[in-house]
Design a protein around this motif. Structure first.
Motif, PDB file in Angstrom:
ATOM      1  N   MET A 249       0.827  -1.240   0.092  1.00  0.00           N
ATOM      2  CA  MET A 249      -0.073   0.027   0.008  1.00  0.00           C
ATOM      3  C   MET A 249       0.864   1.268  -0.075  1.00  0.00           C
ATOM      4  SD  MET A 249      -3.053  -0.384  -0.431  1.00  0.00           S
ATOM      5  CE  MET A 249      -3.642   1.268  -0.384  1.00  0.00           C
ATOM      6  N   LEU A 250       2.024   1.157   0.658  1.00  0.00           N
ATOM      7  CA  LEU A 250       2.886   2.454   0.733  1.00  0.00           C
ATOM      8  C   LEU A 250       3.309   2.695  -0.714  1.00  0.00           C
ATOM      9  CD1 LEU A 250       4.960   1.663   3.875  1.00  0.00           C
ATOM     10  CD2 LEU A 250       3.253   3.574   3.623  1.00  0.00           C
ATOM     11  N   GLU A 251       3.946   1.486  -1.262  1.00  0.00           N
ATOM     12  CA  GLU A 251       4.170   1.832  -2.836  1.00  0.00           C
ATOM     13  C   GLU A 251       3.177   1.868  -3.723  1.00  0.00           C
ATOM     14  OE1 GLU A 251       5.272   0.306  -6.744  1.00  0.00           O
ATOM     15  OE2 GLU A 251       4.159  -1.211  -5.350  1.00  0.00           O
ATOM     16  N   ILE A 252       2.022   1.573  -3.717  1.00  0.00           N
ATOM     17  CA  ILE A 252       0.878   1.706  -4.553  1.00  0.00           C
ATOM     18  C   ILE A 252       0.282   3.278  -4.373  1.00  0.00           C
ATOM     19  CG2 ILE A 252      -1.672   0.971  -4.834  1.00  0.00           C
ATOM     20  CD1 ILE A 252      -0.560  -1.846  -4.435  1.00  0.00           C
ATOM     21  N   PHE A 253       0.221   3.708  -3.351  1.00  0.00           N
ATOM     22  CA  PHE A 253      -0.373   4.916  -2.832  1.00  0.00           C
ATOM     23  C   PHE A 253       0.681   5.978  -3.493  1.00  0.00           C
ATOM     24  CE2 PHE A 253      -1.167   8.669  -0.278  1.00  0.00           C
ATOM     25  CZ  PHE A 253      -2.306   8.910  -0.495  1.00  0.00           C
ATOM     26  N   ALA A 254       1.929   5.589  -3.235  1.00  0.00           N
ATOM     27  CA  ALA A 254       2.850   6.984  -3.797  1.00  0.00           C
ATOM     28  C   ALA A 254       2.660   6.793  -5.448  1.00  0.00           C
ATOM     29  CB  ALA A 254       4.404   6.316  -3.408  1.00  0.00           C
ATOM     30  N   GLY A 255       2.553   5.636  -6.068  1.00  0.00           N
ATOM     31  CA  GLY A 255       2.230   5.318  -7.538  1.00  0.00           C
ATOM     32  C   GLY A 255       1.003   6.180  -7.941  1.00  0.00           C
ATOM     33  N   GLN A 256      -0.049   6.090  -7.297  1.00  0.00           N
ATOM     34  CA  GLN A 256      -1.330   6.594  -7.483  1.00  0.00           C
ATOM     35  C   GLN A 256      -1.197   7.830  -7.397  1.00  0.00           C
ATOM     36  OE1 GLN A 256      -5.197   4.996  -7.194  1.00  0.00           O
ATOM     37  NE2 GLN A 256      -5.977   6.642  -6.553  1.00  0.00           N
ATOM     38  N   ASN A 257      -0.567   8.721  -6.198  1.00  0.00           N
ATOM     39  CA  ASN A 257      -0.454   9.847  -5.891  1.00  0.00           C
ATOM     40  C   ASN A 257       0.403  10.777  -6.840  1.00  0.00           C
ATOM     41  OD1 ASN A 257       1.149  12.420  -4.355  1.00  0.00           O
ATOM     42  ND2 ASN A 257      -0.763  11.764  -3.361  1.00  0.00           N
ATOM     43  N   GLU A 258       1.547  10.044  -7.550  1.00  0.00           N
ATOM     44  CA  GLU A 258       2.314  10.787  -8.373  1.00  0.00           C
ATOM     45  C   GLU A 258       1.500  10.794  -9.916  1.00  0.00           C
ATOM     46  OE1 GLU A 258       4.880  12.099 -11.058  1.00  0.00           O
ATOM     47  OE2 GLU A 258       4.991  12.197  -8.971  1.00  0.00           O
ATOM     48  N   ARG A 259       0.845   9.765 -10.085  1.00  0.00           N
ATOM     49  CA  ARG A 259      -0.224   9.739 -11.416  1.00  0.00           C
ATOM     50  C   ARG A 259      -1.291  10.760 -11.205  1.00  0.00           C
ATOM     51  NH1 ARG A 259       1.093   8.373 -16.414  1.00  0.00           N
ATOM     52  NH2 ARG A 259      -1.029   8.207 -17.529  1.00  0.00           N
ATOM     53  N   GLU A 260      -1.864  10.962 -10.102  1.00  0.00           N
ATOM     54  CA  GLU A 260      -2.872  12.181  -9.775  1.00  0.00           C
ATOM     55  C   GLU A 260      -2.289  13.303  -9.825  1.00  0.00           C
ATOM     56  OE1 GLU A 260      -4.205  11.019  -6.091  1.00  0.00           O
ATOM     57  OE2 GLU A 260      -5.607   9.679  -6.785  1.00  0.00           O
ATOM     58  N   ARG A 261      -0.636  13.468  -9.398  1.00  0.00           N
ATOM     59  CA  ARG A 261      -0.123  14.762  -9.440  1.00  0.00           C
ATOM     60  C   ARG A 261      -0.001  15.114 -10.999  1.00  0.00           C
ATOM     61  NH1 ARG A 261       4.216  16.621 -11.091  1.00  0.00           N
ATOM     62  NH2 ARG A 261       5.254  14.555 -11.330  1.00  0.00           N
ATOM     63  N   GLN A 262       0.409  14.196 -11.862  1.00  0.00           N
ATOM     64  CA  GLN A 262       0.596  14.405 -13.386  1.00  0.00           C
ATOM     65  C   GLN A 262      -0.506  14.963 -13.979  1.00  0.00           C
ATOM     66  OE1 GLN A 262       2.065  10.710 -14.534  1.00  0.00           O
ATOM     67  NE2 GLN A 262       4.168  11.113 -14.013  1.00  0.00           N
ATOM     68  N   TRP A 263      -1.874  14.390 -13.647  1.00  0.00           N
ATOM     69  CA  TRP A 263      -3.087  14.916 -14.063  1.00  0.00           C
ATOM     70  C   TRP A 263      -3.119  16.265 -13.915  1.00  0.00           C
ATOM     71  CZ3 TRP A 263      -7.295  12.869 -17.109  1.00  0.00           C
ATOM     72  CH2 TRP A 263      -7.298  11.760 -17.565  1.00  0.00           C
ATOM     73  N   ALA A 264      -3.052  16.445 -12.492  1.00  0.00           N
ATOM     74  CA  ALA A 264      -3.449  17.794 -11.818  1.00  0.00           C
ATOM     75  C   ALA A 264      -2.236  18.895 -12.325  1.00  0.00           C
ATOM     76  CB  ALA A 264      -3.240  17.976 -10.257  1.00  0.00           C
ATOM     77  N   ASP A 265      -1.322  18.575 -12.914  1.00  0.00           N
ATOM     78  CA  ASP A 265      -0.145  19.518 -13.355  1.00  0.00           C
ATOM     79  C   ASP A 265      -0.721  20.259 -14.393  1.00  0.00           C
ATOM     80  OD1 ASP A 265       1.604  19.165 -11.289  1.00  0.00           O
ATOM     81  OD2 ASP A 265       2.873  17.856 -12.188  1.00  0.00           O
ATOM     82  N   VAL A 266      -1.592  19.740 -15.354  1.00  0.00           N
ATOM     83  CA  VAL A 266      -1.957  20.512 -16.429  1.00  0.00           C
ATOM     84  C   VAL A 266      -2.645  21.857 -16.321  1.00  0.00           C
ATOM     85  CG1 VAL A 266      -2.269  18.332 -17.952  1.00  0.00           C
ATOM     86  CG2 VAL A 266      -4.308  19.081 -16.907  1.00  0.00           C
TER      87      VAL A 266
END
Length: 131
Positions: free
Chosen positions: A85-102
């Motif tokens: 979960m620590l690893e998955i959550f970090a991966g999801q958080n990074e992908r969400e950040r990429q979405w929000a960066d636009v």
């Protein structure tokens, strides 16, 4: 966005969006009964039951006897599940950040404000939730 998260974050790690939701709820809430997990994850009890079998076999969850009666069980993350979960959550958080960066910083604040307004206004109409 949900499909993107599932296909870029969860499927490469061998799990579905639904499995992530169940693991996430268990991670946040701690050990809990399957019915409560279903409610918190917005899933049916049958869906949780099917996912639990897979996640127990994968070593992510453990089922323990509940204290209420002989049929009740408690779901909890294993050490492997906690680490995942620590690893998955970090991966999801990074992908969400990429979405929000636009969005610009102002647009991001506006989006949060609008989402907060939608959540706050849900009492003004018949919102259906799992029970």
């Amino acid at each position: 966005m949900t499909y993107d998260l599932e296909s870029t974050v969860h499927r490469p790690r061998g799990h579905s969006w639904s499995a992530f939701r169940l693991l996430f709820v268990t991670w946040l809430a701690g050990p809990l009964e399957p019915g409560r997990a279903a409610t918190l994850a917005g899933m049916s009890r049958a869906a949780v039951s099917n996912l639990v079998k897979t996640l127990v076999a994968d070593g992510m969850l453990v089922r323990s006897p509940g204290e209420r009666d002989g049929r009740s069980v408690i779901l909890a993350l294993t050490e492997r599940g906690q680490d995942a979960m620590l690893e998955i959550f970090a991966g999801q958080n990074e992908r969400e950040r990429q979405w929000a960066d636009v969005l610009t910083e102002t647009e991001q604040r506006m989006l949060v404000m609008l989402l907060d307004k939608l959540i706050a206004g849900r009492g003004s109409f018949d919102v259906r939730e799992r029970s």
